[in-house]
Scaffold this active site. Sequence first.
Site, mmCIF file in Angstrom:
data_model
loop_
_atom_site.group_PDB
_atom_site.id
_atom_site.type_symbol
_atom_site.label_atom_id
_atom_site.label_comp_id
_atom_site.label_asym_id
_atom_site.label_seq_id
_atom_site.Cartn_x
_atom_site.Cartn_y
_atom_site.Cartn_z
ATOM 1 N N GLY A 189 39.009 -8.934 -8.205
ATOM 2 C CA GLY A 189 38.230 -7.745 -7.867
ATOM 3 C C GLY A 189 36.746 -8.066 -7.844
ATOM 4 N N ASP A 190 35.945 -7.090 -7.363
ATOM 5 C CA ASP A 190 34.482 -7.243 -7.304
ATOM 6 C C ASP A 190 34.050 -8.437 -6.463
ATOM 7 O OD1 ASP A 190 34.279 -5.074 -9.018
ATOM 8 O OD2 ASP A 190 34.354 -6.334 -10.799
ATOM 9 N N LYS A 195 33.817 -6.666 -1.503
ATOM 10 C CA LYS A 195 34.601 -6.094 -0.397
ATOM 11 C C LYS A 195 33.847 -4.972 0.321
ATOM 12 C CE LYS A 195 37.935 -5.194 -3.325
ATOM 13 N NZ LYS A 195 37.486 -5.897 -4.535
ATOM 14 N N GLY A 235 34.946 0.084 -7.346
ATOM 15 C CA GLY A 235 33.528 0.402 -7.217
ATOM 16 C C GLY A 235 32.972 -0.471 -6.114
ATOM 17 N N HIS A 236 32.833 0.095 -4.923
ATOM 18 C CA HIS A 236 32.404 -0.704 -3.772
ATOM 19 C C HIS A 236 30.948 -0.395 -3.444
ATOM 20 C CE1 HIS A 236 36.875 -1.297 -2.533
ATOM 21 N NE2 HIS A 236 36.561 -1.819 -3.700
#
Length: 445
Positions: A35-36, A39, A63-64
């Site tokens: 993740g993170d 993206k 959280g994008h």
Amino acid sequence: WTPLILQPQIQPVFAPLVGVFCFMANRILVGAQWGDEGKGKIIDVLTEQADVVVRSQGGANAGHTVRVGAKEYILHLIPSGILRRGKVCLIGNGVVINPTSLVGELDGLKQKKVNVKGRLYISDKAHLVMPYHRELEACAERVKGKNKIGTTLRGIGPAYGDKIARTGLRMADLVDTKNLEARLRTRVREANRLIKAFGGKAVSFKAVYEEYSKAARRLKPFVANTTKMLHDALVAKKEVLFEGAQGTYLDIDQGTYPFVTSSNTTSGGACTGSGMPPNKVDHVLGVIKAYTTRVGGGPFPTEDDDIGDMLHNMGREFGATTGRPRRCGWFDAVATRQAAQVNGIDQLAITNIDGLDKLPEIRVCTAYKLRGKTIDYVPTISEDIEQVKPVYETFPGWQTDTTKAKTWKDLPPKARRYLQAIAKMIDAKILIASIGPARNQTIFV
Ligand code: IMO
Ligand code: MG
């Protein structure tokens, strides 16, 4: 016979056109680490070409972060495509939605003058995250003590648990005002029994009913049969882009179980979570950081405090959802290669390259040693993953500021060598190299 466009002597002429055609595709974007990976930024860049952007799993645990000019947006549930005018965004059936968080996000966009009317739709089949899910999750994490997963405490796990146990409530139930009260009453009663058994704080039916009825009124205009909308878009030859949340090693099946999230974050999840037929997918783009980070508990073979301290001192690598400092480490080619295999990654976006700008030497993990044996895969049992010793290959650092590069050739030769080496280890082609959060800090390779 080779088609004209593929003949070597013709290729230089057609190359720019091929580049354009490359974009005319339905693409799933997945995180290939924990993740993170950046993206949100890559989705934002690719949305320029796409027509429809779809979220298909996860929830407000994501959280994008997207930077547009001087403004920074952090999106949790709404697809990052919303920041490009005229693009349609779908929240698919596989996403779990906390209606109040979603309303908060809509308010945030309104404040920043992003118009969502007529271009955001939420699947009526998407499941709801309820206040009792959050409470149950807090209880479960407390009971686990030092073995806790370190979740985002957004109620994601218990919401998916209810979905699989067939006791969940969906968006269709939320906006069905006639029956909402009765459905909620039953579910709150059942959930409170569990919460009490855990020694947690029971939720009030009245408070939940008021909060959710209010959110229902606000969200009703957005609720739709998004599966049908997706199919209509495919028939109309629109380009669809799937915005994965989390990363491959947080996948409930393929990740470092039990230190994972509760959805399929890998490319298959994009299909089941939206109604996308797999044979309509043209590309799977894996997003990777040029190093590795992880937030929350669980094994992380290449974790290294020195690179972590350096990145934190640069003000980088703090969580977008919880603000927690992320754990940091070297690039892990073993894990990423396996991620490419399970997702079918054929294209790569490598982000945060500039995070390595200062380092004299950069290490890449090319194999693991487990109990004296060299292995080239990620073991199944998390205790084994804790035990593996990374085998490193060292690359010379470029020690040059990369943030202003405009083309691939502008990057220092040592940086290009490093990036091509890791792409080769993963067996995928680099499509994008990202050297900062801004839209113009993006190089198409
Ligand atoms: P994006 O989309 C990084 C992690 C949590 C925890 C585990 C389970 O921004 O890449 P959960 O709340 O999902 O039950 O927590 O998964 N996690 C993420 N880590 N990026 C994310 O999303 C994450 N979403 C969940 O830290 O370890
Ligand atoms: Mg994030």
